[in-house]
Design a protein around this motif. Structure first.
Motif, PDB file in Angstrom:
ATOM      1  N   GLU A  38       0.932  -1.037  -0.011  1.00 46.47           N
ATOM      2  CA  GLU A  38       0.203   0.456   0.100  1.00 46.47           C
ATOM      3  C   GLU A  38       0.913   1.387   0.192  1.00 46.47           C
ATOM      4  N   LYS A  39       0.272   2.469  -0.574  1.00 44.62           N
ATOM      5  CA  LYS A  39       0.830   3.458  -0.635  1.00 44.62           C
ATOM      6  C   LYS A  39       0.476   4.561  -0.474  1.00 44.62           C
ATOM      7  N   VAL A  40       1.039   5.529  -0.556  1.00 43.75           N
ATOM      8  CA  VAL A  40       0.325   6.522   1.015  1.00 43.75           C
ATOM      9  C   VAL A  40       0.938   7.773  -0.203  1.00 43.75           C
ATOM     10  N   THR A  41      -0.227   9.281  -0.811  1.00 48.23           N
ATOM     11  CA  THR A  41      -0.388   9.314  -1.634  1.00 48.23           C
ATOM     12  C   THR A  41      -0.715  10.553  -1.149  1.00 48.23           C
ATOM     13  N   VAL A  67     -13.277   9.941   0.692  1.00 47.99           N
ATOM     14  CA  VAL A  67     -12.084   9.033  -0.985  1.00 47.99           C
ATOM     15  C   VAL A  67     -13.068   7.866  -0.616  1.00 47.99           C
ATOM     16  N   VAL A  68     -13.553   7.401  -1.943  1.00 46.36           N
ATOM     17  CA  VAL A  68     -13.991   6.376  -1.662  1.00 46.36           C
ATOM     18  C   VAL A  68     -13.516   5.228  -2.580  1.00 46.36           C
ATOM     19  N   GLY A  69     -12.969   6.061  -3.739  1.00 44.26           N
ATOM     20  CA  GLY A  69     -12.012   4.913  -4.692  1.00 44.26           C
ATOM     21  C   GLY A  69     -10.760   5.418  -5.723  1.00 44.26           C
ATOM     22  N   GLY A  70     -10.269   4.732  -6.796  1.00 44.77           N
ATOM     23  CA  GLY A  70      -9.913   5.241  -7.711  1.00 44.77           C
ATOM     24  C   GLY A  70      -9.635   4.092  -8.885  1.00 44.77           C
ATOM     25  N   ARG A  71      -9.089   4.921 -10.113  1.00 45.03           N
ATOM     26  CA  ARG A  71      -8.081   4.144 -11.025  1.00 45.03           C
ATOM     27  C   ARG A  71      -6.633   4.994 -11.186  1.00 45.03           C
ATOM     28  N   GLY A  72      -6.282   3.757 -11.864  1.00 43.71           N
ATOM     29  CA  GLY A  72      -4.837   4.200 -12.559  1.00 43.71           C
ATOM     30  C   GLY A  72      -4.305   3.777 -11.367  1.00 43.71           C
ATOM     31  N   LYS A  73      -2.994   4.750 -10.845  1.00 43.50           N
ATOM     32  CA  LYS A  73      -2.022   5.182 -10.061  1.00 43.50           C
ATOM     33  C   LYS A  73      -2.643   5.448  -9.013  1.00 43.50           C
ATOM     34  N   PHE A  74      -4.313   5.501  -8.445  1.00 40.72           N
ATOM     35  CA  PHE A  74      -5.345   5.605  -7.349  1.00 40.72           C
ATOM     36  C   PHE A  74      -5.676   4.030  -7.287  1.00 40.72           C
ATOM     37  N   ARG A  75      -5.739   3.456  -7.548  1.00 38.06           N
ATOM     38  CA  ARG A  75      -6.390   2.239  -7.836  1.00 38.06           C
ATOM     39  C   ARG A  75      -6.563   1.904  -6.355  1.00 38.06           C
ATOM     40  N   LEU A  76      -8.005   1.278  -6.280  1.00 33.49           N
ATOM     41  CA  LEU A  76      -8.567   0.821  -4.270  1.00 33.49           C
ATOM     42  C   LEU A  76      -8.197   1.915  -3.284  1.00 33.49           C
ATOM     43  N   ALA A  77      -8.521   3.644  -3.662  1.00 33.25           N
ATOM     44  CA  ALA A  77      -7.671   4.363  -2.959  1.00 33.25           C
ATOM     45  C   ALA A  77      -9.123   4.935  -2.457  1.00 33.25           C
ATOM     46  N   TYR A 130      -7.602  22.187  -1.605  1.00 33.46           N
ATOM     47  CA  TYR A 130      -7.713  20.877  -1.889  1.00 33.46           C
ATOM     48  C   TYR A 130      -6.679  20.165  -0.819  1.00 33.46           C
ATOM     49  N   ASN A 131      -6.084  19.020   0.357  1.00 40.36           N
ATOM     50  CA  ASN A 131      -5.711  18.456   0.462  1.00 40.36           C
ATOM     51  C   ASN A 131      -5.791  17.709   0.785  1.00 40.36           C
ATOM     52  N   VAL A 132      -5.059  16.077   0.314  1.00 43.07           N
ATOM     53  CA  VAL A 132      -5.745  14.951  -0.231  1.00 43.07           C
ATOM     54  C   VAL A 132      -4.513  14.111   0.643  1.00 43.07           C
ATOM     55  N   THR A 133      -5.196  12.806   0.954  1.00 48.50           N
ATOM     56  CA  THR A 133      -4.600  11.694   1.111  1.00 48.50           C
ATOM     57  C   THR A 133      -4.588  10.799   1.160  1.00 48.50           C
ATOM     58  N   LEU A 134      -4.297   9.853   0.531  1.00 47.42           N
ATOM     59  CA  LEU A 134      -4.644   8.313  -0.225  1.00 47.42           C
ATOM     60  C   LEU A 134      -3.814   7.447  -0.278  1.00 47.42           C
ATOM     61  N   PHE A 135      -4.594   6.185   0.225  1.00 49.30           N
ATOM     62  CA  PHE A 135      -3.806   4.778   0.366  1.00 49.30           C
ATOM     63  C   PHE A 135      -4.115   3.984  -0.763  1.00 49.30           C
ATOM     64  N   HIS A 136      -3.578   4.105  -1.291  1.00 51.89           N
ATOM     65  CA  HIS A 136      -3.742   3.182  -2.162  1.00 51.89           C
ATOM     66  C   HIS A 136      -2.416   2.137  -3.093  1.00 51.89           C
ATOM     67  N   TYR A 137      -2.974   1.591  -4.103  1.00 54.05           N
ATOM     68  CA  TYR A 137      -1.841   0.221  -4.040  1.00 54.05           C
ATOM     69  C   TYR A 137      -1.402   0.654  -5.495  1.00 54.05           C
TER      70      TYR A 137
END
Length: 181
Positions: free
Chosen positions: A34-37, A142-152, A174-181
């Motif tokens: 898992e990554k954090v962006t 944040v409830v989802g994502g695609r591309g580099k933010f898959r499963l965000a 906006y200051n966004v914190t994403l947890f994704h794969y």
């Protein structure tokens, strides 16, 4: 009879082998970490002028609550996302928001934040959350994502940078914190 029994046993064994191989195919564990962006950008929500980025697409037949709160109205949006105030466009936020507050102006957002340039080009994350827009600082999910933010999953902290009380135009930081794969 013995031949039919042999065929039946062979058929059962074949189905069992297919079931086992099918289960193994879908049971491989995910090995990605898992990554954090963290993202920082400004959303331009333009209601006025000849080329608005927000349009009312539905409203109730009756007025409920004070006129200052457009309870029940639905808006479609395609807002620009900029890297800084007055900076270059790095993407857009497309979606809907619904005015849900009878006494206090509040929106429910269903929006996709897509990036069209930079390191996240072609990727997006989605927000579905309540946004009490009269507060200067607020948080949305944040409830989802695609591309580099898959499963965000994650959150966005919103701060009203600019708001024109006359025409409704706004710039939201906006200051966004994403947890994704």
């Amino acid at each position: 009879m013995a031949r039919n029994l042999t065929l039946f046993v062979a058929l059962i064994c074949s189905f069992a082998a297919l079931a086992v191989s099918h289960e193994e195919y879908y049971s491989r564990p995910c090995s990605k970490k898992e990554k954090v962006t963290r993202l920082h950008f400004f959303l331009y929500d333009i209601v006025s002028g000849p080329d608005p980025t927000v349009l009312r697409v539905a409203q109730p037949d009756v007025t409920v609550g004070p006129a200052e709160t457009p309870f029940g109205q639905v808006f479609a949006t395609e807002d620009a996302i900029r890297d800084r105030v007055g900076g270059k466009v790095i993407g857009n936020a497309q979606g809907l928001y619904v005015s849900t507050g009878k006494k206090e102006l509040s929106l429910v957002l269903a929006m996709d934040f897509g990036f069209t340039s930079g390191p996240y080009k072609g990727s997006s994350f989605g927000v579905f959350s309540r946004n009490p827009i009269t507060y200067d600082k607020r948080e949305v999910a944040v409830v989802g994502g695609r591309g580099k933010f898959r499963l965000a999953r994650g959150y966005a902290l919103l701060d009203t940078y600019f708001f024109n009380h006359t025409n409704g135009d706004a710039i939201i930081e906006y200051n966004v914190t994403l947890f994704h794969y």
